[in-house]
Design a protein around this motif. Structure first.
Motif, PDB file in Angstrom:
ATOM      1  N   ASP A   6       0.397   7.891   0.285  1.00 29.46           N
ATOM      2  CA  ASP A   6       1.404   7.480   0.988  1.00 29.46           C
ATOM      3  C   ASP A   6       2.690   8.285   0.951  1.00 29.46           C
ATOM      4  OD1 ASP A   6       0.125   5.113   1.620  1.00 29.46           O
ATOM      5  OD2 ASP A   6       0.719   3.927  -0.079  1.00 29.46           O
ATOM      6  N   TYR A   7       2.993   9.430  -0.077  1.00 30.14           N
ATOM      7  CA  TYR A   7       4.183   9.876  -0.072  1.00 30.14           C
ATOM      8  C   TYR A   7       4.477  10.751   1.056  1.00 30.14           C
ATOM      9  CZ  TYR A   7       5.189   7.802  -4.683  1.00 30.14           C
ATOM     10  OH  TYR A   7       5.607   7.126  -5.344  1.00 30.14           O
ATOM     11  N   PRO A   8       3.618  11.420   1.787  1.00 32.71           N
ATOM     12  CA  PRO A   8       3.815  12.513   2.897  1.00 32.71           C
ATOM     13  C   PRO A   8       4.475  11.536   3.888  1.00 32.71           C
ATOM     14  CG  PRO A   8       1.689  12.900   2.258  1.00 32.71           C
ATOM     15  CD  PRO A   8       2.263  11.717   1.298  1.00 32.71           C
ATOM     16  N   ALA A   9       4.052  10.388   4.037  1.00 27.18           N
ATOM     17  CA  ALA A   9       4.601   9.452   4.977  1.00 27.18           C
ATOM     18  C   ALA A   9       5.973   8.797   4.694  1.00 27.18           C
ATOM     19  CB  ALA A   9       3.686   8.120   5.426  1.00 27.18           C
ATOM     20  N   LEU A  10       5.997   8.673   3.227  1.00 27.54           N
ATOM     21  CA  LEU A  10       7.423   8.129   2.890  1.00 27.54           C
ATOM     22  C   LEU A  10       8.527   9.201   2.962  1.00 27.54           C
ATOM     23  CD1 LEU A  10       6.065   6.476  -0.478  1.00 27.54           C
ATOM     24  CD2 LEU A  10       7.311   5.131   1.552  1.00 27.54           C
ATOM     25  N   THR A  11       8.016  10.617   2.706  1.00 29.89           N
ATOM     26  CA  THR A  11       9.013  11.595   2.809  1.00 29.89           C
ATOM     27  C   THR A  11       9.211  11.706   4.314  1.00 29.89           C
ATOM     28  OG1 THR A  11       7.719  13.121   1.222  1.00 29.89           O
ATOM     29  CG2 THR A  11       9.157  13.986   2.712  1.00 29.89           C
ATOM     30  N   ALA A  12       8.439  11.477   5.150  1.00 30.29           N
ATOM     31  CA  ALA A  12       8.794  11.331   6.631  1.00 30.29           C
ATOM     32  C   ALA A  12      10.050  10.457   7.021  1.00 30.29           C
ATOM     33  CB  ALA A  12       7.492  11.478   7.629  1.00 30.29           C
ATOM     34  N   LEU A  13       9.486   9.226   6.528  1.00 30.90           N
ATOM     35  CA  LEU A  13      10.399   8.016   6.668  1.00 30.90           C
ATOM     36  C   LEU A  13      11.782   8.367   6.285  1.00 30.90           C
ATOM     37  CD1 LEU A  13      10.896   5.045   7.337  1.00 30.90           C
ATOM     38  CD2 LEU A  13      10.225   4.653   4.820  1.00 30.90           C
ATOM     39  N   THR A  14      11.825   8.892   4.833  1.00 36.47           N
ATOM     40  CA  THR A  14      13.387   9.238   4.310  1.00 36.47           C
ATOM     41  C   THR A  14      14.136  10.101   5.136  1.00 36.47           C
ATOM     42  OG1 THR A  14      12.191   8.877   2.067  1.00 36.47           O
ATOM     43  CG2 THR A  14      14.364  10.057   2.398  1.00 36.47           C
ATOM     44  N   HIS A  15      13.230  11.187   5.791  1.00 38.14           N
ATOM     45  CA  HIS A  15      14.107  12.306   6.777  1.00 38.14           C
ATOM     46  C   HIS A  15      14.244  11.624   7.969  1.00 38.14           C
ATOM     47  CE1 HIS A  15      12.560  15.258   3.633  1.00 38.14           C
ATOM     48  NE2 HIS A  15      13.431  16.088   4.291  1.00 38.14           N
ATOM     49  N   VAL A  16      13.606  10.385   8.408  1.00 35.77           N
ATOM     50  CA  VAL A  16      14.140   9.831   9.464  1.00 35.77           C
ATOM     51  C   VAL A  16      15.310   9.208   9.254  1.00 35.77           C
ATOM     52  CG1 VAL A  16      13.631   8.090  11.475  1.00 35.77           C
ATOM     53  CG2 VAL A  16      11.845   9.955  10.679  1.00 35.77           C
TER      54      VAL A  16
END
Length: 304
Positions: A6-16
């Protein structure tokens, strides 16, 4: 339960959520906006709830903000691990989100940030500006890791450190006083004399007016969301208001401003820090407490 995938998606979410757009997040992560969208959609499907409210800017749902906060907590721990292992912490630097009132930022908090960076390289500060009576709410929501607040009781799950007293004085220009307050501070005069407020949460002027007149008044007000602009507005005769005493000395000495009362208003401030990151943020806490000790009034029984 989150899993490592999940962490790549969480990283994307954080940047958005940090940048406010899919395009900016894609640029920061060196991928396409479509890839960012796919990662977040997959995470939303896995969590069973929306995480991003699409708009300009994009904002997070409550769950989305909490997950982004989790990733920032992980980032702080990773940066600390890099330092512990003797690696360059700047390679894993993450933003440290702190809620602080504008008057602290204008008078003493920058000193605290500089002192923290002197001993803990790799920090990036992201400040959320809010009134001292409300800044702890961001900590309760999980939006920040620490907060400078007038709240004297610890936020749940947080440690609290007393900082000292930020002193305010009610002032106005001589011309303003002659025009609007010629017979002194009365309820009738204050209901007609324009006051200055930082924003709709700023209650200092109301508190002072009630203290001076014994009445709750409806004060006309200019809204000026800038600490230094607040002082400038008073000097130019736009209105009366309470300003940090540390910023008033030259104007009082020159006669550009005059005190409306010999009695100041003292606001006790406290540093609340998430217990989850308290150990990692020990150097930051030490710097904040030290800067406050040197620049705020220290008293065992501050007036509020």
């Amino acid at each position: 339960m989150l899993i490592p995938s999940d962490y790549p998606a969480l990283t994307a979410l954080t940047h958005v959520l940090r940048s406010g757009s899919f395009e900016a997040a894609a640029h920061a992560l060196h991928v396409t906006p479509s890839a960012i969208s796919q990662r977040i959609k997959a995470l939303e499907d896995r969590m069973g709830t929306p995480l991003v409210l699409r708009g300009a800017p994009c904002t997070g749902t409550e769950t989305g903000r909490r997950l982004a906060r989790h990733m920032e907590d992980v980032g702080l721990l990773e940066a600390q691990l890099s330092r512990d292992l003797g690696q360059d912490a700047r390679a894993t630097r993450r933003p440290l989100r702190i809620a602080v009132n504008a008057d602290s930022l204008a008078t003493w908090f920058c000193t605290a940030m500089a002192q923290a960076l002197a001993v803990q390289d790799g920090l990036l500060f992201q400040l959320e500006i809010d009134d001292q009576d409300h800044s702890a709410e961001a900590l309760k929501r999980g939006d920040v890791s620490g907060a400078v607040s007038a709240r004297a009781t610890a936020v749940a799950g947080c440690d609290i450190h007393p900082l000292g007293v930020l002193r305010y004085e009610a002032v106005a220009s001589p011309d303003f006083i002659a025009r609007h307050l010629p017979t002194g501070i009365t309820a009738a005069a204050l209901t007609n004399a324009p006051s200055l407020i930082y924003n709709e949460k700023d209650r200092l002027q109301d508190i002072w007016a009630t203290r001076m007149t014994g009445q709750r008044l409806s004060l006309p007000a200019h809204r000026i969301p800038s600490t230094h602009g607040f002082v400038d507005a008073a000097v130019l005769g736009l209105g009366w208001g309470l300003n940090p005493a540390a910023l008033l000395a030259p104007h009082l000495a020159s006669g550009a401003l005059q005190r409306l009362s010999p009695e100041p208003v003292d606001i006790a401030l406290f540093w609340h820090v998430s217990r989850l990151n308290a150990a990692v943020l020990t150097p930051v806490t030490q710097a904040i407490v030290a800067a406050a000790k040197s620049q705020l009034i220290q008293t065992k029984t501050p007036a509020t």
